[in-house]
Design an enzyme around this catalytic site. Structure first.
Site, PDB file in Angstrom:
ATOM      1  N   CYS A 118       0.835  -1.202   0.000  1.00  0.00           N
ATOM      2  CA  CYS A 118       0.000   0.000   0.000  1.00  0.00           C
ATOM      3  C   CYS A 118       0.873   1.257   0.000  1.00  0.00           C
ATOM      4  O   CYS A 118       0.627   2.201  -0.762  1.00  0.00           O
ATOM      5  CB  CYS A 118      -0.921  -0.013   1.221  1.00  0.00           C
ATOM      6  SG  CYS A 118      -2.005   1.429   1.339  1.00  0.00           S
ATOM      7  N   CYS A 215      -6.187  -2.966   7.338  1.00  0.00           N
ATOM      8  CA  CYS A 215      -7.351  -2.076   7.255  1.00  0.00           C
ATOM      9  C   CYS A 215      -8.539  -2.699   6.539  1.00  0.00           C
ATOM     10  O   CYS A 215      -9.685  -2.481   6.915  1.00  0.00           O
ATOM     11  CB  CYS A 215      -6.960  -0.749   6.591  1.00  0.00           C
ATOM     12  SG  CYS A 215      -6.536  -0.867   4.842  1.00  0.00           S
TER      13      CYS A 215
END
Length: 379
Positions: A118, A215
């Site tokens: 990410c 997440c």
């Protein structure tokens, strides 16, 4: 402006008011403090929050990064401190660059680290380009890591607080990205200092808990997510020992990781057994004694080199490496094979070294991060 103008706190020879900085705001206390501090110092702050996935399922998980609550919290901080804030929809980018690879890596028997991908493919790539499009002079984040100017170039260094250090997750930061990035929290000696700053600035997130899980997997159930993304992926198979003898059955290789001991369902044995390998093609979970997890030679690829000189300029280097985020750096010898591949020899064997994890390089004589690569099975 005179050439001898003093540098501001972000390293630019101009007043803060003339320095635009985009702050990547997750909605947590760390990035909120960065934005508030820079705004108080007079910088031209622009807050940006990324919506990375369908956050409906994560609304109940207050600590999940970039969930709906976090977007609200980031917006509220911007309002409190009086700077503009934007929410960018990166769902498709995040799905293609991070979530899909996460699922495919697990299906291939690896143990991926999506937070690194990410940072590498979304935050420090697409978001960084967006910051440049906004005519920002730099981009700041709430990561616990330090950027220091060396004799030759900007260098990446571990955070002052070893307990918060995030260098393992940022090893793939390129030199060009490092030139543009700033990490204002890296010098703090504890998270208590960050929360004290949040209280000082009167931020509503001062007592917000830290996020714990990946997440997009707010409940921590990776296998459930992979079954949803890749229907039919949880096919049953055999749990076997290293000789191929069947000891039991499993309900899908995706439920297991190298080094796992609990939950194997093969109790009653004289000695405990651990997952030592996953054979996806045969649908085998291979188990063995703890000593079989010990590894000294670690093949790596996709090397990102942040040290001085070319990566392959030396046949070998004595460095320190971290092969898991939860383990401290250990002495090793780095032997480049090409510009992007190498073998790392650990001076003391480590247990549970798994394909899909990162191997991060450190200077043994300082806090400098020299880069790293991805662990794989080798040719």
């Amino acid at each position: 402006m005179p050439l001898d103008s003093p540098l501001n706190s972000l390293g630019f020879a101009m007043p803060p008011a003339e320095t635009r900085v985009v702050v990547a705001m997750s909605g947590g206390v760390d990035s909120s403090v960065v934005a508030a501090q820079l705004a108080e110092e007079g910088y031209d702050v622009v807050g940006v929050t990324l919506q990375l996935y369908d956050h409906g399922a994560a609304l109940a998980k207050k600590g999940a990064c970039c969930a709906g609550r976090d977007i609200h919290d980031a917006r509220r901080v911007a309002e409190e401190m009086g700077f503009p804030h934007y929410v960018l929809d990166y769902e498709n980018t995040f799905r293609e660059a991070v979530i899909d690879e996460f699922a495919d890596s697990y299906l291939a028997g690896a143990t991926p680290v999506p937070c690194i991908r990410c940072n590498e493919r979304v935050k420090f790539k697409d978001l960084l380009e967006t910051a440049k499009d906004l005519d920002a002079d730099c981009m700041a984040t709430g990561h616990y890591i330090q950027r220091q100017m060396g004799t030759q170039k900007a260098e990446l260094h571990s955070a002052a607080d070893a307990n918060r250090d995030q260098s393992y997750f940022l090893f793939s930061t390129t030199q060009d990205q490092l030139d543009y990035l700033r990490f204002p929290l890296g010098h703090l000696k504890s998270k208590d200092e960050t929360r004290a700053l949040a209280t000082k600035y009167g931020l509503s997130v001062a007592d917000k808990p830290d996020s714990q899980d990946i997440c997009f997997v707010p409940d921590g159930n990776y296998a459930k997510l992979i079954e949803k993304l890749r229907p039919g992926s949880a096919e049953p198979g055999d749990i076997v020992d290293t000789n191929g003898s069947v000891l039991g059955q499993h309900n899908g290789v995706i439920h297991y990781t190298v080094g796992q001991r609990r939950g194997l369902g093969i109790g009653g044995l004289a000695d405990p057994l651990y997952v030592v390998k996953l054979d996806v093609d045969k649908k085998h979970v291979i188990v063995g004694p703890r000593e079989m997890l010990a590894t000294r030679r670690v093949p790596i690829r996709e090397v990102n080199w942040l040290g001085d000189g070319g990566f392959a300029d030396m046949k070998e280097r004595n460095i320190m490496v971290r092969v898991r985020s939860t383990r401290p750096p250990t002495d090793a010898v780095l032997r480049p094979i090409s510009a992007t591949e190498a073998e790392v020899e650990l001076l003391v064997a480590e247990q549970g070294v798994s394909p899909g994890q990162a191997c991060v390089f450190y200077d043994p004589d300082s806090t400098r991060v020299l880069g790293g690569g991805w662990i794989w099975r080798g040719a």
